[in-house]
Design an enzyme around this catalytic site. Structure first.
Site, PDB file in Angstrom:
ATOM      1  N   GLY A 230      27.816  -1.381 -26.603  1.00 59.08           N
ATOM      2  CA  GLY A 230      29.238  -1.260 -27.295  1.00 59.08           C
ATOM      3  C   GLY A 230      29.434  -2.256 -27.891  1.00 59.08           C
TER       4      GLY A 230
ATOM      5  CG  LEU B 225      35.111  -3.912 -20.344  1.00 61.17           C
ATOM      6  CD1 LEU B 225      35.853  -4.840 -19.606  1.00 61.17           C
ATOM      7  CD2 LEU B 225      33.543  -4.037 -20.050  1.00 61.17           C
TER       8      LEU B 225
ATOM      9  CB  ALA C 148      28.213   6.333 -25.336  1.00 58.61           C
TER      10      ALA C 148
ATOM     11  CE1 TYR D 169      44.080   2.193 -24.297  1.00 59.88           C
ATOM     12  CE2 TYR D 169      44.134   3.558 -22.728  1.00 59.88           C
ATOM     13  CZ  TYR D 169      43.544   2.620 -23.393  1.00 59.88           C
ATOM     14  OH  TYR D 169      41.902   2.422 -23.265  1.00 59.88           O
TER      15      TYR D 169
ATOM     16  CB  SER E  10      38.475  -5.613 -29.335  1.00 55.89           C
ATOM     17  OG  SER E  10      39.199  -4.595 -29.249  1.00 55.89           O
ATOM     18  NE  ARG E  11      35.256  -4.055 -36.522  1.00 53.02           N
ATOM     19  CZ  ARG E  11      34.635  -4.068 -37.404  1.00 53.02           C
ATOM     20  NH1 ARG E  11      34.931  -2.853 -38.222  1.00 53.02           N
ATOM     21  NH2 ARG E  11      34.394  -5.142 -38.163  1.00 53.02           N
ATOM     22  CB  ALA E  12      38.225  -0.590 -30.152  1.00 49.49           C
TER      23      ALA E  12
ATOM     24  CE1 TYR F  72      45.861  -2.556 -21.020  1.00 48.97           C
ATOM     25  CE2 TYR F  72      46.185  -0.211 -21.884  1.00 48.97           C
ATOM     26  CZ  TYR F  72      46.789  -1.679 -21.863  1.00 48.97           C
ATOM     27  OH  TYR F  72      47.860  -1.827 -22.145  1.00 48.97           O
TER      28      TYR F  72
HETATM   29  N1  LIG Z   1      40.867  -4.751 -26.332  1.00 55.48           N
HETATM   30  C1  LIG Z   1      41.581  -4.199 -25.059  1.00 55.48           C
HETATM   31  O1  LIG Z   1      42.809  -4.549 -25.093  1.00 55.48           O
HETATM   32  C2  LIG Z   1      40.910  -3.489 -23.954  1.00 55.48           C
HETATM   33  C3  LIG Z   1      41.856  -3.568 -22.673  1.00 55.48           C
HETATM   34  C4  LIG Z   1      41.111  -3.300 -21.735  1.00 55.48           C
HETATM   35  C5  LIG Z   1      39.876  -2.412 -21.643  1.00 55.48           C
HETATM   36  N2  LIG Z   1      39.191  -2.507 -22.938  1.00 55.48           N
HETATM   37  C6  LIG Z   1      37.925  -1.656 -23.038  1.00 55.48           C
HETATM   38  O2  LIG Z   1      37.067  -2.572 -23.553  1.00 55.48           O
HETATM   39  C7  LIG Z   1      35.783  -1.832 -23.805  1.00 55.48           C
HETATM   40  C8  LIG Z   1      35.487  -2.554 -25.167  1.00 55.48           C
HETATM   41  O3  LIG Z   1      36.260  -2.538 -26.195  1.00 55.48           O
HETATM   42  P1  LIG Z   1      36.929  -3.707 -27.001  1.00 55.48           P
HETATM   43  O4  LIG Z   1      38.490  -3.962 -26.884  1.00 55.48           O
HETATM   44  O5  LIG Z   1      36.233  -4.862 -26.674  1.00 55.48           O
HETATM   45  O6  LIG Z   1      36.527  -3.224 -28.511  1.00 55.48           O
HETATM   46  P2  LIG Z   1      35.280  -3.191 -29.516  1.00 55.48           P
HETATM   47  O7  LIG Z   1      35.576  -2.586 -30.766  1.00 55.48           O
HETATM   48  O8  LIG Z   1      34.618  -4.636 -29.439  1.00 55.48           O
HETATM   49  O9  LIG Z   1      34.046  -2.357 -28.591  1.00 55.48           O
HETATM   50  C9  LIG Z   1      34.311  -0.881 -28.615  1.00 55.48           C
HETATM   51  C10 LIG Z   1      32.991  -0.368 -28.928  1.00 55.48           C
HETATM   52  O10 LIG Z   1      32.906   0.810 -28.786  1.00 55.48           O
HETATM   53  C11 LIG Z   1      31.820   1.472 -29.868  1.00 55.48           C
HETATM   54  N3  LIG Z   1      31.786   2.845 -29.683  1.00 55.48           N
HETATM   55  C12 LIG Z   1      32.728   3.793 -29.992  1.00 55.48           C
HETATM   56  N4  LIG Z   1      32.307   5.156 -29.997  1.00 55.48           N
HETATM   57  C13 LIG Z   1      30.935   4.869 -29.756  1.00 55.48           C
HETATM   58  C14 LIG Z   1      30.242   5.986 -29.182  1.00 55.48           C
HETATM   59  N5  LIG Z   1      30.428   7.305 -29.232  1.00 55.48           N
HETATM   60  N6  LIG Z   1      28.827   5.358 -28.757  1.00 55.48           N
HETATM   61  C15 LIG Z   1      28.430   4.139 -28.486  1.00 55.48           C
HETATM   62  N7  LIG Z   1      29.629   3.253 -28.972  1.00 55.48           N
HETATM   63  C16 LIG Z   1      30.779   3.541 -29.243  1.00 55.48           C
HETATM   64  C17 LIG Z   1      32.246   0.706 -30.946  1.00 55.48           C
HETATM   65  O11 LIG Z   1      31.437   0.778 -32.144  1.00 55.48           O
HETATM   66  C18 LIG Z   1      32.544  -0.803 -30.471  1.00 55.48           C
HETATM   67  O12 LIG Z   1      31.549  -1.525 -30.557  1.00 55.48           O
HETATM   68  C19 LIG Z   1      36.265  -0.584 -24.124  1.00 55.48           C
HETATM   69  O13 LIG Z   1      35.809   0.428 -22.777  1.00 55.48           O
HETATM   70  C20 LIG Z   1      37.843  -0.671 -24.165  1.00 55.48           C
HETATM   71  O14 LIG Z   1      38.559   0.546 -23.658  1.00 55.48           O
HETATM   72  C21 LIG Z   1      39.861  -3.025 -23.943  1.00 55.48           C
END
Ligand SMILES: NC(=O)c1ccc[n+]([C@@H]2O[C@H](COP(=O)([O-])OP(=O)(O)OC[C@H]3O[C@@H](n4cnc5c(N)ncnc54)[C@H](O)[C@@H]3O)[C@@H](O)[C@H]2O)c1
Length: 300
Positions: A15, A178, A80, A190, A230-232, A180
């Protein structure tokens, strides 16, 4: 000194497609602790990510303490959503963004690693990925298909990764995902089943900790992180409001950083955390402890 020592260990972080998310910060922290780090990246993002790396666009973020540059051992494609190659629909497998990568399934990733390094080749596996195609829709308006897609990619994939990569992980290994807080409290916006996916992910972490512990002696934990742009998260649309709200109401009023999540991940994946499994660890500046909104930056 009590060091986080991952020297001689190999980590896989799934990821990572840029330097702006938790996955990158975790990969870097694991490398700073001495691990060799492999990445797995979603095929549609893989080409751009490799180009950014090759053109030196991420060089600044790759600088490690001491001045050396972080180099990933390898970057493999991973979608995934798919457990085995046969799950990938033909139109996806033949599409421009997938056709050069071969088997992008979780089993395919395990097979590539096994082919390169043999059995017992990993120590740490991090699941830092999520996707909810209908995340902007309230649950009441979410389709069954969207809901199941969110749960499939964001939660089931962790169980599938542990099942398929577990045999490749050396004794004393560690899995981490990870989550939330929307898993346990209502966070309007959300949506699309993402809150359900995170609830499943946290519950599965407990069950998988038991099963993987008894089967292989591996540990399984999840970090519940505070909001971070983050981007997501930015794609969901209201991340700045979430960060603002959290900083006004949490015990600690600075926004969380990806480095804080990275450092916690490195600890949890290290032998120092050998007694911790099945746990949800909050890295959220204490926001989860609050019962009422304070809605101001200080008490004075
Ligand atoms: N950013 C926040 O506020 C936050 C808070 C709590 C938890 N999280 C969690 O942290 C984790 C990382 O997210 P992030 O916020 O760092 O964003 P991110 O954009 O850096 O990471 C998300 C990644 O998931 C990948 N992805 C999406 N669909 C996929 C698939 N089918 N197969 C493989 N990869 C796939 C994307 O390409 C991306 O690289 C996630 O589980 C997210 O839910 C994020």
């Amino acid at each position: 000194m009590l060091p986080i020592d991952l020297q001689g260990k190999r980590a896989l972080v799934a990821g990572v497609a840029d330097d702006a998310g938790f996955g990158f910060a975790i990969a870097k922290a694991l490398a700073e602790a001495g691990a060799s780090v492999c990445l797995a990246t979603w095929p549609p993002a893989l080409g751009i990510f490799k180009t950014l790396l090759e053109r030196g666009k991420l060089d600044e973020s790759l600088v490690m303490p001491g001045g050396t540059k972080l180099a990933f051992e390898r970057i493999d494609p991973l979608d995934a959503d798919f457990d085995v190659a046969a799950d990938v629909p033909a139109e996806v497998a033949q599409s421009k963004r997938y056709r050069d990568y071969g088997d992008v399934s979780i089993e395919g990733l395990a097979a590539r690693l096994r082919a390169s390094y043999g059995e017992a080749c990993l120590d740490v596996v991090v699941h830092s990925l999520a996707n909810g195609p209908e995340v902007k829709k309230p649950l009441l308006e979410t389709s069954r298909r969207g809901y199941l897609a969110a749960v499939g990619v964001s939660a089931y994939s962790f169980a599938s990764m542990i099942a398929r990569l577990g045999p490749l992980v050396r004794p004393g290994g560690s899995f981490l995902a990870l989550s939330y807080m929307a898993s346990e409290r209502v966070v309007p916006g959300y949506g699309g089943g993402m809150s359900s996916a995170k609830a499943a992910l946290e519950s599965d972490t407990r069950v998988l900790a038991f099963e993987a512990g008894r089967k292989w002696g591996h540990r399984v934990n999840v970090i519940s992180a505070g909001p971070f742009a983050s981007r997501a998260a930015s794609a969901i649309g209201f991340i700045d409001q979430m960060i603002d709200y959290t900083t006004r109401n949490a015990p600690l009023t600075d926004p969380i950083t990806a480095e804080e999540v990275g450092a916690t991940a490195a600890f949890l994946c290290s032998p120092l955390a050998s007694g911790i499994t099945g746990a949800t660890i909050y890295v959220d500046k204490g926001y989860q402890a609050m019962g009422v909104a304070v809605d101001r930056p200080t008490l004075t």
